[in-house]
Design an enzyme around this catalytic site. Structure first.
Site, mmCIF file in Angstrom:
data_model
loop_
_atom_site.group_PDB
_atom_site.id
_atom_site.type_symbol
_atom_site.label_atom_id
_atom_site.label_comp_id
_atom_site.label_asym_id
_atom_site.label_seq_id
_atom_site.Cartn_x
_atom_site.Cartn_y
_atom_site.Cartn_z
ATOM 1 N N GLN A 1 108.272 63.862 59.353
ATOM 2 C CA GLN A 1 109.433 64.500 58.864
ATOM 3 C C GLN A 1 109.221 65.946 58.951
ATOM 4 O O GLN A 1 108.292 66.549 58.199
ATOM 5 C CB GLN A 1 109.611 64.099 57.113
ATOM 6 C CG GLN A 1 110.786 64.979 56.725
ATOM 7 C CD GLN A 1 110.700 64.608 55.006
ATOM 8 O OE1 GLN A 1 109.419 64.512 54.288
ATOM 9 N NE2 GLN A 1 111.724 64.642 54.348
ATOM 10 N N GLY A 2 109.862 66.662 59.735
ATOM 11 C CA GLY A 2 109.762 67.933 59.899
ATOM 12 C C GLY A 2 110.932 68.803 59.172
ATOM 13 O O GLY A 2 111.956 69.115 59.698
ATOM 14 N N SER B 1 109.948 70.932 55.583
ATOM 15 C CA SER B 1 109.607 71.982 54.904
ATOM 16 C C SER B 1 109.013 73.035 56.005
ATOM 17 O O SER B 1 108.385 72.702 57.047
ATOM 18 C CB SER B 1 108.441 71.784 54.114
ATOM 19 O OG SER B 1 108.849 70.526 53.186
ATOM 20 N N SER C 1 103.445 65.202 56.503
ATOM 21 C CA SER C 1 102.892 64.120 56.212
ATOM 22 C C SER C 1 102.457 63.300 57.538
ATOM 23 O O SER C 1 103.527 62.682 57.963
ATOM 24 C CB SER C 1 103.103 63.092 55.251
ATOM 25 O OG SER C 1 103.490 63.999 54.072
ATOM 26 N N GLU D 1 114.337 58.821 50.668
ATOM 27 C CA GLU D 1 112.872 59.344 50.412
ATOM 28 C C GLU D 1 112.601 58.773 48.944
ATOM 29 O O GLU D 1 111.730 58.263 48.675
ATOM 30 C CB GLU D 1 112.520 60.757 50.948
ATOM 31 C CG GLU D 1 111.400 61.080 50.540
ATOM 32 C CD GLU D 1 110.877 62.450 50.888
ATOM 33 O OE1 GLU D 1 111.693 62.885 51.460
ATOM 34 O OE2 GLU D 1 109.550 62.865 51.034
HETATM 35 C C1 LIG Z 1 102.695 64.490 48.699
HETATM 36 C C2 LIG Z 1 103.775 65.493 49.752
HETATM 37 C C3 LIG Z 1 104.210 65.334 50.967
HETATM 38 C C4 LIG Z 1 104.886 65.926 51.501
HETATM 39 N N1 LIG Z 1 105.533 65.554 52.778
HETATM 40 C C5 LIG Z 1 106.038 66.328 53.438
HETATM 41 C C6 LIG Z 1 106.651 66.109 54.753
HETATM 42 O O1 LIG Z 1 106.160 64.800 55.445
HETATM 43 N N2 LIG Z 1 107.436 66.681 55.436
HETATM 44 C C7 LIG Z 1 107.989 67.733 55.116
HETATM 45 O O2 LIG Z 1 108.801 68.485 55.521
HETATM 46 N N3 LIG Z 1 107.854 68.081 53.753
HETATM 47 C C8 LIG Z 1 106.979 67.722 52.834
HETATM 48 N N4 LIG Z 1 106.505 67.793 51.706
HETATM 49 C C9 LIG Z 1 106.905 68.901 51.043
HETATM 50 C C10 LIG Z 1 108.072 68.812 49.858
HETATM 51 O O3 LIG Z 1 108.996 67.872 50.309
HETATM 52 C C11 LIG Z 1 108.477 70.245 49.448
HETATM 53 O O4 LIG Z 1 109.541 70.802 50.319
HETATM 54 C C12 LIG Z 1 107.474 71.179 48.933
HETATM 55 O O5 LIG Z 1 106.515 70.430 48.290
HETATM 56 C C13 LIG Z 1 108.276 72.360 48.068
HETATM 57 O O6 LIG Z 1 108.126 73.255 48.911
HETATM 58 P P1 LIG Z 1 106.861 74.501 48.523
HETATM 59 O O7 LIG Z 1 105.658 73.552 48.442
HETATM 60 O O8 LIG Z 1 107.083 75.786 49.317
HETATM 61 O O9 LIG Z 1 107.053 74.943 46.933
HETATM 62 P P2 LIG Z 1 108.106 76.089 46.336
HETATM 63 O O10 LIG Z 1 109.604 75.910 46.836
HETATM 64 O O11 LIG Z 1 107.560 77.537 47.023
HETATM 65 O O12 LIG Z 1 108.104 75.822 44.738
HETATM 66 C C14 LIG Z 1 106.738 76.054 44.103
HETATM 67 C C15 LIG Z 1 106.935 76.029 42.599
HETATM 68 O O13 LIG Z 1 108.133 77.075 42.619
HETATM 69 C C16 LIG Z 1 109.304 76.369 41.883
HETATM 70 N N5 LIG Z 1 110.625 77.072 42.155
HETATM 71 C C17 LIG Z 1 110.984 77.110 43.527
HETATM 72 N N6 LIG Z 1 112.047 77.859 43.601
HETATM 73 C C18 LIG Z 1 112.472 78.170 42.185
HETATM 74 C C19 LIG Z 1 113.594 78.959 41.557
HETATM 75 N N7 LIG Z 1 114.729 79.263 42.259
HETATM 76 N N8 LIG Z 1 113.640 79.146 40.198
HETATM 77 C C20 LIG Z 1 112.460 78.446 39.539
HETATM 78 N N9 LIG Z 1 111.675 77.793 40.090
HETATM 79 C C21 LIG Z 1 111.443 78.030 41.391
HETATM 80 C C22 LIG Z 1 109.354 75.128 42.309
HETATM 81 O O14 LIG Z 1 109.791 73.970 41.239
HETATM 82 C C23 LIG Z 1 107.604 74.664 42.234
HETATM 83 O O15 LIG Z 1 106.986 74.375 40.864
HETATM 84 C C24 LIG Z 1 105.630 67.037 51.107
HETATM 85 C C25 LIG Z 1 105.066 67.495 49.519
HETATM 86 C C26 LIG Z 1 104.210 66.711 49.039
HETATM 87 C C27 LIG Z 1 103.773 67.144 47.533
#
Ligand SMILES: Cc1cc2nc3c(=O)[nH]c(=O)nc-3n(C[C@H](O)[C@H](O)[C@H](O)COP(=O)(O)OP(=O)(O)OC[C@H]3O[C@@H](n4cnc5c(N)ncnc54)[C@H](O)[C@@H]3O)c2cc1C
Length: 293
Positions: free
Chosen positions: A130-131, A133, A165, A247
């Site tokens: 999944q591309g 994030s 992932s 998902e």
């Molecule tokens: C186990 C796992 C597998 C994953 N696999 C994939 C995958 O295969 N492909 C893929 O594309 N993605 C994947 N992801 C990514 C996931 O789907 C999310 O996109 C990603 O974890 C969230 O983005 P970030 O880590 O940049 O967090 P951020 O968006 O930076 O958020 C960080 C924190 O800030 C908070 N926050 C963000 N914006 C605000 C706001 N405006 N106000 C208040 N609080 C806020 C959030 O709630 C969070 O607590 C995976 C994530 C996990 C945990």
């Protein structure tokens, strides 16, 4: 349509007999190899079981038979899951193709796209990643910047994805790309492309526990055929939202297909069987808890 089950005894007997005849005894009670992060070459029995389930279509029991799926009702699908559990068998057909991409393509894909991409998922021949994030597009996914340029019969893709992932094991990627920079949600398209091309570089992200469940994925002039644009140009956001619904329901166990191909046992039971419990009935070792999830 309501699905109250009805009389399933005949089907249950048929499913039990087929599983008994096809599931290799050597794999009984063994964990699903798809759930392991480090993939080793499958054994002969593992391959035989994947091929048997793949050609029967029972790994995705409710998907249409026209594309190789089981063509069964949700109630019959649950019977398969129960009978796999009873036999100590796992569902070898899984991954993101099953949990997220397949159901979305069945809804939004063209007939040609379904004919090309659904059967290899049903057979477990190809794995998808999944591309979505990006480093600057997580919670606010629609701010993604990975760009696809229209080159006539194909797109050229440049940018970075993160938390991809299983990208290091994936054959294909379903990807959100920016095709119009003047709009936010309405400038995103949903494209498919092979990971086995020179413009794709995957870097697994090492975690402190030593494993790498997800990756950074870089695209440098990677290409996607126009025939692999799903839905209209700049119409990818609607498709992405639907995929994210699949998902969520897959991760919560509400999906009808067995999610990532998990063994047909509840997770707490699986965990207890795997690692045992302490005197209070809890799984005692936090490192093992991390590894079994
Ligand atoms: C186990 C796992 C597998 C994953 N696999 C994939 C995958 O295969 N492909 C893929 O594309 N993605 C994947 N992801 C990514 C996931 O789907 C999310 O996109 C990603 O974890 C969230 O983005 P970030 O880590 O940049 O967090 P951020 O968006 O930076 O958020 C960080 C924190 O800030 C908070 N926050 C963000 N914006 C605000 C706001 N405006 N106000 C208040 N609080 C806020 C959030 O709630 C969070 O607590 C995976 C994530 C996990 C945990």
């Amino acid at each position: 349509m309501a699905d109250f089950g009805g009389d399933l005894d005949t089907f249950r007997a048929e499913a039990r007999e087929w599983i008994e005849a096809n599931f290799p005894a050597s794999l009984k009670g063994r964990p699903n190899p798809m759930m392991r992060e480090e993939r080793s070459k499958p054994s002969e029995d593992q391959e035989a079981w994947r091929k048997a389930m793949g050609s029967k279509g029972w790994g995705v029991p409710t998907w249409p038979a026209a594309y190789g799926g089981g063509g069964l009702s949700p109630a019959e699908g649950r019977v398969i899951q129960q009978e796999l559990g009873r036999a100590g068998a796992y569902n070898p057909i899984g991954g993101m193709g099953v949990m997220m991409f397949g159901p979305t393509l069945l809804e939004y894909g063209t007939e040609d796209q379904k004919k090309e991409h659904i059967p290899p998922i049903v057979r477990g021949d190809l794995q998808w990643c999944q591309g979505f994030s990006e480093p600057g597009a997580g919670s606010d996914l629609a701010s993604l910047q990975c760009k696809a340029e229209d080159k006539g019969d194909h797109f050229v893709i440049n940018g970075q994805k993160i938390w991809t992932s299983g990208a290091q094991f994936a054959d294909w990627c379903f990807c959100l790309v920016r095709t119009d920079t003047s709009k936010k949600h309405e400038g995103i398209s949903f494209v498919l492309f092979t990971m086995h091309q020179p413009g794709v570089e995957v870097r697994p992200i090492p975690l402190i526990a030593g494993n790498s469940p997800f990756c950074e994925t870089f695209f440098t002039d990677a290409t996607a055929d126009k025939k692999n644009l799903v839905g209209p140009l700049n119409g990818g956001w609607t498709i992405a939202k639907r995929l994210l619904q699949h998902e969520r329901s897959g991760l919560s166990g509400a999906g009808g297909s067995g999610g990532f191909g998990m063994a047909a046992k509840p997770l707490p039971k699986l965990a207890k069987d795997y690692v045992g419990t302490d005197e209070k009935g809890r799984i005692s070792d936090s490192d093992l808890r991390t590894r079994i999830i």
